[in-house]
Design a protein around this motif. Structure first.
Motif, PDB file in Angstrom:
ATOM      1  N   ARG A   1      -1.280  14.196  -5.154  1.00 34.64           N
ATOM      2  CA  ARG A   1      -2.514  13.807  -4.452  1.00 34.64           C
ATOM      3  C   ARG A   1      -3.627  13.445  -5.422  1.00 34.64           C
ATOM      4  O   ARG A   1      -4.540  12.707  -5.080  1.00 34.64           O
ATOM      5  CB  ARG A   1      -2.953  14.939  -3.533  1.00 34.64           C
ATOM      6  CG  ARG A   1      -1.962  15.103  -2.394  1.00 34.64           C
ATOM      7  CD  ARG A   1      -2.263  16.269  -1.505  1.00 34.64           C
ATOM      8  NE  ARG A   1      -1.180  16.422  -0.543  1.00 34.64           N
ATOM      9  CZ  ARG A   1      -1.293  17.074   0.602  1.00 34.64           C
ATOM     10  NH1 ARG A   1      -2.447  17.637   0.915  1.00 34.64           N
ATOM     11  NH2 ARG A   1      -0.277  17.167   1.409  1.00 34.64           N
TER      12      ARG A   1
ATOM     13  N   VAL B   1       0.840  -1.199   0.000  1.00 30.68           N
ATOM     14  CA  VAL B   1       0.000   0.000   0.000  1.00 30.68           C
ATOM     15  C   VAL B   1       0.878   1.253   0.000  1.00 30.68           C
ATOM     16  O   VAL B   1       0.689   2.155  -0.814  1.00 30.68           O
ATOM     17  CB  VAL B   1      -0.940   0.007   1.226  1.00 30.68           C
ATOM     18  CG1 VAL B   1      -1.595   1.376   1.396  1.00 30.68           C
ATOM     19  CG2 VAL B   1      -2.000  -1.064   1.072  1.00 30.68           C
ATOM     20  N   PHE B   2       1.855   1.298   0.903  1.00 29.92           N
ATOM     21  CA  PHE B   2       2.640   2.520   1.046  1.00 29.92           C
ATOM     22  C   PHE B   2       3.844   2.574   0.099  1.00 29.92           C
ATOM     23  O   PHE B   2       4.283   3.660  -0.277  1.00 29.92           O
ATOM     24  CB  PHE B   2       3.124   2.669   2.491  1.00 29.92           C
ATOM     25  CG  PHE B   2       2.009   2.859   3.487  1.00 29.92           C
ATOM     26  CD1 PHE B   2       1.136   3.928   3.368  1.00 29.92           C
ATOM     27  CD2 PHE B   2       1.833   1.972   4.536  1.00 29.92           C
ATOM     28  CE1 PHE B   2       0.095   4.109   4.277  1.00 29.92           C
ATOM     29  CE2 PHE B   2       0.798   2.147   5.455  1.00 29.92           C
ATOM     30  CZ  PHE B   2      -0.071   3.220   5.323  1.00 29.92           C
ATOM     31  N   GLY B   3       4.393   1.416  -0.257  1.00 34.76           N
ATOM     32  CA  GLY B   3       5.624   1.393  -1.049  1.00 34.76           C
ATOM     33  C   GLY B   3       5.469   0.782  -2.424  1.00 34.76           C
ATOM     34  O   GLY B   3       6.436   0.698  -3.174  1.00 34.76           O
TER      35      GLY B   3
ATOM     36  N   ALA C   1      -4.412   7.992  -4.535  1.00 31.96           N
ATOM     37  CA  ALA C   1      -3.524   8.226  -3.395  1.00 31.96           C
ATOM     38  C   ALA C   1      -3.966   7.358  -2.234  1.00 31.96           C
ATOM     39  O   ALA C   1      -4.828   6.488  -2.387  1.00 31.96           O
ATOM     40  CB  ALA C   1      -3.572   9.702  -3.013  1.00 31.96           C
TER      41      ALA C   1
ATOM     42  N   VAL D   1      -2.642  -5.744  -5.006  1.00 28.97           N
ATOM     43  CA  VAL D   1      -2.923  -4.634  -4.098  1.00 28.97           C
ATOM     44  C   VAL D   1      -2.494  -3.296  -4.700  1.00 28.97           C
ATOM     45  O   VAL D   1      -3.224  -2.310  -4.630  1.00 28.97           O
ATOM     46  CB  VAL D   1      -2.242  -4.856  -2.727  1.00 28.97           C
ATOM     47  CG1 VAL D   1      -2.256  -3.576  -1.898  1.00 28.97           C
ATOM     48  CG2 VAL D   1      -2.951  -5.966  -1.967  1.00 28.97           C
ATOM     49  N   SER D   2      -1.325  -3.246  -5.294  1.00 26.91           N
ATOM     50  CA  SER D   2      -0.808  -1.983  -5.809  1.00 26.91           C
ATOM     51  C   SER D   2       0.389  -2.274  -6.704  1.00 26.91           C
ATOM     52  O   SER D   2       0.728  -3.446  -6.945  1.00 26.91           O
ATOM     53  CB  SER D   2      -0.396  -1.070  -4.641  1.00 26.91           C
ATOM     54  OG  SER D   2      -0.007   0.198  -5.115  1.00 26.91           O
TER      55      SER D   2
ATOM     56  N   TRP E   1       7.228  16.045  -4.879  1.00 25.29           N
ATOM     57  CA  TRP E   1       6.617  15.045  -3.999  1.00 25.29           C
ATOM     58  C   TRP E   1       5.514  15.682  -3.171  1.00 25.29           C
ATOM     59  O   TRP E   1       5.668  16.792  -2.664  1.00 25.29           O
ATOM     60  CB  TRP E   1       7.677  14.422  -3.091  1.00 25.29           C
ATOM     61  CG  TRP E   1       8.746  13.753  -3.876  1.00 25.29           C
ATOM     62  CD1 TRP E   1      10.044  14.159  -4.009  1.00 25.29           C
ATOM     63  CD2 TRP E   1       8.610  12.579  -4.686  1.00 25.29           C
ATOM     64  NE1 TRP E   1      10.721  13.308  -4.852  1.00 25.29           N
ATOM     65  CE2 TRP E   1       9.868  12.328  -5.279  1.00 25.29           C
ATOM     66  CE3 TRP E   1       7.547  11.723  -4.974  1.00 25.29           C
ATOM     67  CZ2 TRP E   1      10.088  11.264  -6.138  1.00 25.29           C
ATOM     68  CZ3 TRP E   1       7.776  10.655  -5.825  1.00 25.29           C
ATOM     69  CH2 TRP E   1       9.024  10.436  -6.394  1.00 25.29           C
ATOM     70  N   ASP E   2       4.434  14.968  -3.012  1.00 19.41           N
ATOM     71  CA  ASP E   2       3.332  15.376  -2.150  1.00 19.41           C
ATOM     72  C   ASP E   2       2.700  16.697  -2.597  1.00 19.41           C
ATOM     73  O   ASP E   2       2.149  17.426  -1.784  1.00 19.41           O
ATOM     74  CB  ASP E   2       3.829  15.474  -0.688  1.00 19.41           C
ATOM     75  CG  ASP E   2       2.667  15.439   0.306  1.00 19.41           C
ATOM     76  OD1 ASP E   2       1.623  14.876  -0.045  1.00 19.41           O
ATOM     77  OD2 ASP E   2       2.810  15.990   1.404  1.00 19.41           O
TER      78      ASP E   2
ATOM     79  N   SER F   1       1.399   3.600  -5.854  1.00 19.04           N
ATOM     80  CA  SER F   1       1.726   4.064  -4.515  1.00 19.04           C
ATOM     81  C   SER F   1       2.586   5.322  -4.537  1.00 19.04           C
ATOM     82  O   SER F   1       3.231   5.649  -3.540  1.00 19.04           O
ATOM     83  CB  SER F   1       2.397   2.950  -3.729  1.00 19.04           C
ATOM     84  OG  SER F   1       1.443   1.944  -3.451  1.00 19.04           O
ATOM     85  N   GLY F   2       2.643   5.995  -5.679  1.00 13.31           N
ATOM     86  CA  GLY F   2       3.198   7.339  -5.700  1.00 13.31           C
ATOM     87  C   GLY F   2       4.667   7.485  -6.029  1.00 13.31           C
ATOM     88  O   GLY F   2       5.174   8.595  -6.074  1.00 13.31           O
ATOM     89  N   HIS F   3       5.378   6.392  -6.228  1.00 15.93           N
ATOM     90  CA  HIS F   3       6.793   6.489  -6.590  1.00 15.93           C
ATOM     91  C   HIS F   3       6.951   6.027  -8.032  1.00 15.93           C
ATOM     92  O   HIS F   3       6.327   5.063  -8.436  1.00 15.93           O
ATOM     93  CB  HIS F   3       7.624   5.607  -5.661  1.00 15.93           C
ATOM     94  CG  HIS F   3       9.095   5.914  -5.682  1.00 15.93           C
ATOM     95  ND1 HIS F   3       9.903   5.573  -6.731  1.00 15.93           N
ATOM     96  CD2 HIS F   3       9.896   6.554  -4.792  1.00 15.93           C
ATOM     97  CE1 HIS F   3      11.150   5.987  -6.467  1.00 15.93           C
ATOM     98  NE2 HIS F   3      11.159   6.580  -5.306  1.00 15.93           N
TER      99      HIS F   3
ATOM    100  N   PRO G   1       6.924   8.270  -0.392  1.00 18.80           N
ATOM    101  CA  PRO G   1       6.451   8.667  -1.723  1.00 18.80           C
ATOM    102  C   PRO G   1       4.932   8.711  -1.873  1.00 18.80           C
ATOM    103  O   PRO G   1       4.423   9.386  -2.755  1.00 18.80           O
ATOM    104  CB  PRO G   1       7.055   7.610  -2.649  1.00 18.80           C
ATOM    105  CG  PRO G   1       7.391   6.449  -1.782  1.00 18.80           C
ATOM    106  CD  PRO G   1       7.633   6.980  -0.411  1.00 18.80           C
ATOM    107  N   CYS G   2       4.199   8.006  -0.998  1.00 15.08           N
ATOM    108  CA  CYS G   2       2.750   7.950  -1.192  1.00 15.08           C
ATOM    109  C   CYS G   2       2.106   9.220  -0.639  1.00 15.08           C
ATOM    110  O   CYS G   2       2.359   9.603   0.500  1.00 15.08           O
ATOM    111  CB  CYS G   2       2.167   6.721  -0.513  1.00 15.08           C
ATOM    112  SG  CYS G   2       2.599   6.585   1.221  1.00 15.08           S
ATOM    113  N   ALA G   3       1.304   9.871  -1.452  1.00 16.12           N
ATOM    114  CA  ALA G   3       0.578  11.049  -0.984  1.00 16.12           C
ATOM    115  C   ALA G   3      -0.735  10.607  -0.352  1.00 16.12           C
ATOM    116  O   ALA G   3      -1.253   9.539  -0.663  1.00 16.12           O
ATOM    117  CB  ALA G   3       0.317  11.986  -2.151  1.00 16.12           C
TER     118      ALA G   3
ATOM    119  N   THR H   1       3.168  14.295   3.611  1.00 14.87           N
ATOM    120  CA  THR H   1       3.968  13.067   3.656  1.00 14.87           C
ATOM    121  C   THR H   1       5.403  13.270   3.211  1.00 14.87           C
ATOM    122  O   THR H   1       6.207  12.348   3.296  1.00 14.87           O
ATOM    123  CB  THR H   1       3.356  11.969   2.773  1.00 14.87           C
ATOM    124  OG1 THR H   1       3.199  12.490   1.450  1.00 14.87           O
ATOM    125  CG2 THR H   1       2.016  11.496   3.306  1.00 14.87           C
ATOM    126  N   ALA H   2       5.739  14.440   2.683  1.00 18.25           N
ATOM    127  CA  ALA H   2       7.127  14.623   2.226  1.00 18.25           C
ATOM    128  C   ALA H   2       7.542  16.071   2.396  1.00 18.25           C
ATOM    129  O   ALA H   2       6.741  16.987   2.275  1.00 18.25           O
ATOM    130  CB  ALA H   2       7.269  14.198   0.773  1.00 18.25           C
TER     131      ALA H   2
END
Lengths: 234, 596, 362
Positions: C254, B221-223, B250, C282-283, C248-249, C288-290, B237-239, B483-484
């Protein structure tokens, strides 16, 4: 021209000579090429470093999409132009051919190349005159416009083949180029971009020397590529 | 050398030599050689790290923001922990602070790793040292069910369930293709579990194999993936976008619910399966008190899981911090990773060379030039080693020392230090388990103690995840979704020449990364990892490392079946790809050294 | 000994009905039509379990860890019912010579009929002694096990390309499998690590159809590696529209905009992440934003920072990408032209006052 008397010098200096060098197709190719390369450079630059984000719905926005579309269309024109130019070289006059086949086996050619270098290094006061390209120009044109464009076309269409997909005609024709770079197309992107920069330097040098020759060497350059006629001013 | 005294052990290499290579069910390559006396008691132990990858050489000259990805690939089992130490080292060097949410998410990921790693270690890397799979065939599913139900209210405990498992196992064994269980030490007298307990453990081996893949979804989920999730210098990295436009792209309510449900299921599995199994197995082995090694003498932990973002002081760290030396349990020393006198690495018995090998070097000044050479008493050839000569260089692992002492790191170190410091979160579970087993506190200094501490820590970490999840929710309620921190993302904002360090408690123990950044590039990188501490070879004083010490004086039931050796080594959860690291600080090319 | 996969399943209490269900799930997961189901069933009913030897070179064990994350099929079912994982250092019960003897047994008994799965790669420096097992270099073990294998799988980017230990300057001379085993095809399943379900699908495909999967030019199974992450990325519309995460962010992050400007390597990476996704779907990194690191690509460590859009060109030093080189030279060329033009002007001015020289003619 073993002996030239003062009268003859004076007489010639009053004359303007002209030679018909570039046939319409060559001239058309030159300017279409110039425009295409310009478009490719601008779109390509911003594909690698995109504009600031735009707000709005993705159904109407297509900024990167258009950049890529124009880039690909221009790439096709460049490819078609390149193929036609090869045909012109085979069918046209010697000036149409000299870009592709510099006369590297001739002693005169090398001598001319060094004389031309000397001229640019201000070692001699007056450049020799050439109807088409001088040997130095031929050499640079060959290295950068013939080989350079070929490299750009190959790497470009290799990258394009990724978009067309594995197993496609583009993959069969150009996919091997990516393998040549180790298989990671990121490296091909990097070299394709470096190729763009190389073309920029050469274009700068090309425009500079053309304008400079126009002024300093007393033979027409820029207008020649428009009218096809090279004017010798003395 | 035939006899040699060190740290209260008498090393004697006159007896029969037993070689175990490869040591399996660990990460990476390892070789162990022991001498046993006429009673098959180990009187000399030699552990060798047998691989080297040179990651720190590779890091030189690269972008410090990329370092986490490289160091993460030091180990795929404790995945993420090196990345965490790395981003902390870079942030420490460059003075970057991270938002509170990033700290919480990092803690959730690290705790998730702790639980996952401990669970997989216990069931899939360690259990077969205690559990006789073949004996499970003789179990009665009804009594197995009774045993399981007496231990916990985990629903998968009916006689029918265990019968199904047993039938599947019977069919598997009958096929003649034993797969992973081929050539195990089945029937060895050192196995002490009754058949019923073995069947229950086999069932849970399979259940845990199914369940472990759920736990890591927190990383996903986060990575974005596991193994090897993504990290970020300056945060995560996750917003987070709870209810704005594009929230589905997100971390949103659905993602948070997923994390929450995993945490709940993890707590349930650990407390209803892992801990009861651990207690039951420990009960059957309660008098097998071997493998303590130096755990009663020298222990080290850096601490981890900061409550407050950017505060890595002892008050902020939930995992214990400190050093115990000379068996003095009344004093816990503070540890300073930047002090050149405290942590030093020696190479007198490692396949590296220093100008002066009697001295150790602090990681910031570390030096690593490979120097593969075998001692004069080696048996075999250079590329076919039959017996190591431990009096010369004999391992790809260096010997780190804290103020000159070999130190044991890991869950046991953390629990003992926490216990000594009087931290109830670490003291009470230990006391409770010891009461249940009716054992004195000293019993924890053993192979079994290490294994028990790991299980207790898994439970602690699972519950802590729930605690941090609630903290995240209260931040979000208060409107904090950052988050960053990108203030110093651009290298142009960095100083020209800085040093930093970052640390964490990896599942296997204290982990430190040291970085030197010059001109926006990595000038020097060094990692001292848990298995370097635990698996260290001898030092110039002849002191043995924790692996070697732990094997000492252990009797083997059958000398040709190294069951007890594996049991004790596995209790450390060795990670050899981590431990055998390297660095060339002054930019020298790595030279291949020719040995005469 | 010659018991089939189906026999084993039957004895393990799996009904014909659930067996057929499994076969159709497998067909679906491989993109095969319903017509393939009886074929799969027939294959599984008539074949004994294939032995797999899974050996480890220089690596980090992330491939093994990934493999046991497989959700369909479950790792448990793969290990108990589909194949016979007779050797894997990370999971096997035996150690020492009891472990090593398994290799000899399988090579002899199943000559030409076992699958060799290689995780990690052999270092060739220091006579291979940067990776020692059983007192010998790993590369020897690799060669011996490869000699009698039916198929060779290279798990992950280490075995396929070299990966992190082969990144510059590659101090141990870590070498991918296909450069050591040159006399036969190596099935590359790159990724750091590969996706769990990709790993189990590749191996079950081989067991089911009794053949190697169709490979692309680089030796990767086409079924998972023939398209870029970019081609099937759910953020692709934002890429085409020109909507990017700028920092980032930020707002874009978002809203889930495209990560292209943050250095995402999805446009040049062939993998199944954006479709199969990770850990039971799951992702995946971009979700997951990266940005994608490009971990299944050749030499992905040596293309410059993961956060640069334009890759570095190692031939020009550590921190040189096409744009930095280009702008530096452009500045040089510009200055050169300006200087040359200035000198030309001076020379021309002098030339006007000087003596004309005879022309050379053409």
């Amino acid at each position: 021209m073993a002996t030239i008397d003062d009268f003859e010098i004076a007489r010639r200096s009053r004359m303007v000579k002209a030679l018909y060098i570039y046939r319409p197709m060559n001239r058309l190719w030159h300017w279409v090429n110039a425009a295409t390369i310009l478009v490719l450079m601008i779109t390509g630059f911003f594909m690698g470093r995109p504009f600031p984000s735009v707000e709005g719905d993705t159904s109407v926005l297509y900024v990167m999409g258009w950049l890529r579309y124009i880039h690909f269309v221009a790439g096709w024109i460049l490819l078609v132009g390149f193929v036609l130019r090869v045909y012109l070289a085979l069918s046209g006059n010697r000036y149409a051919r000299e870009l592709f086949l510099p006369d590297v086996l001739s002693r005169e050619w090398w001598k001319g190349l060094f004389t031309e270098l000397a001229w640019y290094m201000f070692l001699i006061k007056e450049p020799p005159k050439y109807a088409g390209h001088n040997p130095l120009a031929q050499f640079l044109m060959f290295c950068f416009f013939v080989v350079g464009l070929l490299v750009m076309l190959l790497t470009g269409f290799a990258l394009f083949s990724e978009a067309v997909g594995q197993g496609s005609w583009a993959d069969h024709l150009f996919g091997w180029v990516i393998e040549l770079f180790g298989g990671n197309s990121l490296a091909v992107h990097a070299w394709h971009r470096l190729g763009m920069w190389c073309l920029i330097f050469i274009i700068l040098a090309h425009i500079y020397t053309a304008v400079r020759e126009d002024i300093m060497s007393r033979q027409s350059m820029v207008s020649t590529m428009i009218s096809g006629w090279r004017m010798f001013k003395d | 050398m035939t006899r040699h005294e060190t740290q209260g052990f008498t090393l004697d290499d006159t007896g029969r030599r037993i070689v175990v290579d490869p040591v399996t069910r660990i990460e990476g390559y390892m070789r162990v050689e022991v001498n046993v006396d006429e009673n098959n008691v180990i009187r000399n132990a030699v552990s060798t790290g047998t691989l080297w990858r040179g990651l720190e050489v590779i890091l030189k000259g690269r972008d410090p923001r990329d370092a986490w990805a490289f160091t993460q690939r030091i180990c795929g089992v404790c995945t993420g922990t090196h990345a965490l130490a790395s981003v902390r080292a870079v942030e420490n060097a460059l003075g970057i602070t991270i938002p509170d949410n990033a700290n919480i998410i990092r803690n959730l990921m690290q705790l998730c790793l702790q639980v996952h790693d401990h669970l997989v270690h216990f069931y899939h890397l360690h259990a077969l040292d205690w559990v006789d799979v073949v004996s499970a065939l003789d179990a009665d599913p009804r009594t197995t069910s009774e045993l399981a139900q007496s231990l916990s209210d985990w629903p998968l405990s009916s006689p029918g369930y265990f019968r199904d498992i047993q039938n599947r196992l019977k069919a598997f064994v009958a096929s003649g293709q034993l797969g992973l269980f081929t050539n195990g030490y089945w029937g060895n007298p050192a196995y002490r579990l009754p058949a019923d307990a073995n069947l229950m453990a086999v069932a849970h081996y399979l259940e845990a194999l199914d369940f472990q893949k759920e736990i890591v979804k927190i990383h996903t989920v986060f990575g974005g993936k596991n193994p090897h999730p993504n990290w970020l210098v300056g945060g995560v990295p996750c917003a987070i976008n709870l209810d704005g436009v594009g929230a589905v792209g997100a971390v949103n309510m659905e993602r948070l619910n997923l994390v929450k449900s995993i945490i709940e299921r993890t707590i349930e599995f650990v407390d209803k399966v892992y801990i009861p199994d651990l207690t039951a197995i420990a009960g059957f082995y309660r008098d097998w008190q071997y493998g303590g090694g130096i755990s009663s003498q020298c222990l080290l932990a850096y601490g981890d899981i900061p409550v407050r973002a950017n505060d890595y002081g002892p008050d902020s760290l939930l995992m214990p911090h400190g050093a115990i030396i000379n068996g003095d349990l009344s004093t816990v020393h503070d540890v300073d990773l930047s002090d050149p006198e405290q942590i030093q690495e020696f190479v007198s018995h490692s396949w590296y060379t220093y100008p002066d090998e009697t001295r150790g070097l602090h990681p910031w000044d570390g030096l690593t030039e490979p120097d593969f050479q075998l001692g004069p008493n080696t048996k075999g050839t250079r590329t076919k080693i039959e017996q190591i000569d431990e009096n010369a260089k004999y391992s790809w692992i260096k010997s780190p020392r804290w103020r000159g002492h070999p130190m044991e790191v890991g869950p046991l170190a953390r629990f003992v230090i926490g216990h000594v410091r009087g931290n109830p979160e670490f003291k009470e579970p230990v006391d409770r388990l010891l009461r249940t087993l009716d054992l004195p506190l000293e019993a924890i200094f053993s192979t079994l103690g290490r294994t028990a501490a790991r299980g207790l820590e898994a439970s602690w970490a699972a519950h802590k995840m729930a605690w941090f999840f609630d903290r995240l929710i209260s931040n979000l309620k208060a409107g904090d979704t950052a988050t960053a921190n990108t203030e110093r993302w651009d290298p142009a904002t960095w100083p020209d020449d800085v040093k930093g360090y970052g640390f964490t408690e990896a599942p296997r123990g204290a982990l430190g990364h040291w970085i030197h950044i010059r001109d926006r590039k990595i000038e020097n990188y060094q990692a001292v990892v848990p298995t370097t501490w635990n698996g260290s070879p001898r030092d110039p004083q002849g002191q043995i490392g924790p692996f070697e010490a732990a094997l000492m004086n252990t009797p083997l039931a059958k000398a040709d079946e190294p069951l007890e050796i594996l049991r004790t080594l596995h209790s450390f959860d060795p990670c050899l790809a981590c431990s055998s690291h390297v660095l060339s600080p002054d930019g020298q090319e790595m030279a291949t050294v020719t040995v005469r | 000994m010659n018991e089939t996969f189906y026999d084993v399943l039957r004895r393990q209490g799996i009904t014909r009905r659930s067996f057929m269900k499994f076969c159709s799930l497998m067909a679906a997961s491989m993109g095969l039509g319903a017509g393939a189901v009886p074929k799969i069933a027939h294959a599984l009913e008539t074949k004994p379990r294939t032995p797999v030897l899974w050996i480890h070179g220089l690596e980090c064990t992330c491939c093994t860890e990934s493999f046991i994350r497989s959700a369909h099929p479950l790792a448990k079912d793969v290990l108990l019912s589909m194949l016979s994982l007779d050797y894997d250092d990370t999971l096997m019960a035996a150690a020492g010579h009891q472990a090593e003897s398994i290799l000899d047994t399988i090579r002899e008994k199943y000559k030409g009929n076992y699958i060799l799965a290689v995780e990690g790669n052999p270092p060739l420096g220091e006579e291979g002694m940067y990776a020692i097992q059983g007192g010998r270099p790993f590369v020897d073990k690799l060669r011996e096990c490869a000699a009698d294998a039916k198929h060779i799988i290279a798990w992950g980017s280490c075995a396929s390309w070299g990966c992190v230990q082969a990144a510059r300057p590659n101090p141990t001379q870590a070498t991918p499998v296909h450069k050591v085993i040159t006399d036969r095809p190596v099935i590359k399943v790159p990724g750091c690590p590969p996706i769990a379900e990709v790993m189990t699908a590749v191996i079950t495909y081989m067991l089911t159809f009794d053949r190697a999967p169709e490979l692309d030019r680089m030796g990767r199974p086409k079924m998972f590696y023939s398209q870029r992450i970019h081609d099937k990325c759910y953020r692709r519309p934002h890429f085409d529209a020109g909507q990017y995460v700028e920092a980032w962010d930020d707002e874009g992050a978002r809203k889930g905009y495209c990560l292209y400007k943050m250095g995402c390597k999805g446009p040049t990476t062939y993998n199944a992440c954006s479709t199969t996704r990770w850990n039971e779907g799951v992702s995946f990194p971009i979700q997951s934003g990266h940005g994608c690191l490009g971990c299944s690509e050749h030499d992905f460590w040596d293309q410059g920072s993961f956060y640069n859009r334009v890759a570095n060109l190692s031939q020009f030093g550590v921190e040189a990408n096409a744009d930095t080189i280009g702008m530096t030279i452009a500045a040089g060329v510009g200055a050169g032209i300006a200087a040359h033009a200035a000198v030309s002007a001076v020379v021309r001015y002098r030339g006007k006052t000087g003596i004309d020289v005879p022309e050379h003619g053409e």
